[in-house]
Design an enzyme around this catalytic site. Structure first.
Site, PDB file in Angstrom:
ATOM      1  CE  LYS A  87      -4.321   1.099   2.314  1.00 43.05           C
ATOM      2  NZ  LYS A  87      -5.000   0.972   3.603  1.00 43.05           N
TER       3      LYS A  87
HETATM    4  C1  E4P Z   1      -8.231   1.393   4.005  1.00 45.12           C
HETATM    5  O1  E4P Z   1      -7.547   0.967   3.154  1.00 45.12           O
HETATM    6  C2  E4P Z   1      -8.146   2.768   4.540  1.00 45.12           C
HETATM    7  O2  E4P Z   1      -6.898   3.004   5.093  1.00 45.12           O
HETATM    8  C3  E4P Z   1      -9.248   2.930   5.540  1.00 45.12           C
HETATM    9  O3  E4P Z   1     -10.437   2.455   4.962  1.00 45.12           O
HETATM   10  C4  E4P Z   1      -9.409   4.342   6.084  1.00 45.12           C
HETATM   11  O4  E4P Z   1     -10.585   4.384   6.849  1.00 45.12           O
HETATM   12  P1  E4P Z   1     -10.923   5.551   7.877  1.00 45.12           P
HETATM   13  O5  E4P Z   1     -11.195   6.790   7.108  1.00 45.12           O
HETATM   14  O6  E4P Z   1     -12.130   5.065   8.614  1.00 45.12           O
HETATM   15  O7  E4P Z   1      -9.718   5.709   8.767  1.00 45.12           O
END
Ligand code: E4P
Length: 218
Positions: A87
């Site tokens: 990622k």
């Molecule tokens: C996933 O890949 C993201 O990092 C995550 O969904 C972020 O979610 P949040 O906005 O609830 O922190």
């Protein structure tokens, strides 16, 4: 639409897996910190434990912000397990890194995406997944789901292969809306997945079936 769970909590991953509808896992540094996983060795060990639990894609995020260290960290993460997807944040160095990972057959998830322009850059660089943050856009009164539909339209017209992974999902309704907006994947907290099961008419209907059965069967 594939279902990923957005957590680093092993119990929740197992619960979602036991439902039989889990296609993968996404994590981020905040989710790892929430589980109290700190220090490089513990973090790498935790990713390995998640990979042992699920035989599906697991997104693991680089911490570095510069190209050279993104590559170093990404290679280290990718070496942990064949299901690891690296990622990488949507920055100039991030896009260069995604391009490099693509050339070296390492799969990527471009994260922190908030616009169609960013989605085009990530697809050009060959990102495997693109993570537009629906909930965080909604939090600022922008329409997160409209962005998913806009990117889907562009990707279809331009024949981009990158999969749209609707992230920052807050509710069960978001999951339904992501499906309507043509997301390829949705990553959500366990609570949002479990919320999909709920309908009062199901509970009322089940209670009546059982009462009628008991009445006529003594
Ligand atoms: C996933 O890949 C993201 O990092 C995550 O969904 C972020 O979610 P949040 O906005 O609830 O922190």
């Amino acid at each position: 639409m594939l279902f990923f769970i957005d957590t680093a909590n092993l119990d929740q991953i197992k619960e979602a897996k036991d439902l039989g509808i889990l296609d993968g896992v996404t994590t981020n540094p905040s989710l790892m910190a929430k589980e109290g996983i700190t220090g490089k060795n513990n973090i790498l060990k935790h990713y390995k434990n998640i990979c042992k639990l699920v035989d599906n894609d697991v997104s693991a995020e680089v911490i570095a912000l510069d190209f050279k260290n993104m590559i170093r960290e990404g290679q280290e993460l990718a070496d942990l397990d064949e299901n690891i997807v690296v990622k990488v944040p949507m920055t100039i160095d991030g896009i260069k890194a995604i391009n490099w990972f693509t050339e070296h057959s390492i799969r990527t998830n471009c994260t922190l995406v908030f616009s169609a322009g960013q989605a085009i850059l990530a697809a050009k660089a060959g990102a495997t997944y693109l993570s537009p943050f629906v909930g965080r856009l909604d939090d600022t009164s922008w329409d997160g789901m409209a962005l998913i539909a806009e990117i889907s339209d562009i990707y279809e017209k331009q024949l981009y292969d990158t999969m749209i992974l609707a992230a920052s999902i807050r509710t069960s309704l978001h999951i339904v809306q992501a499906a309507k907006a043509n997301a390829d994947v949705v990553t959500c907290p366990l609570s949002a997945i479990l919320g999909l099961f709920n309908h009062p008419l199901t509970d009322i209907g089940l209670a009546k079936f059982l009462a009628d059965h008991n009445k006529s069967n003594g």
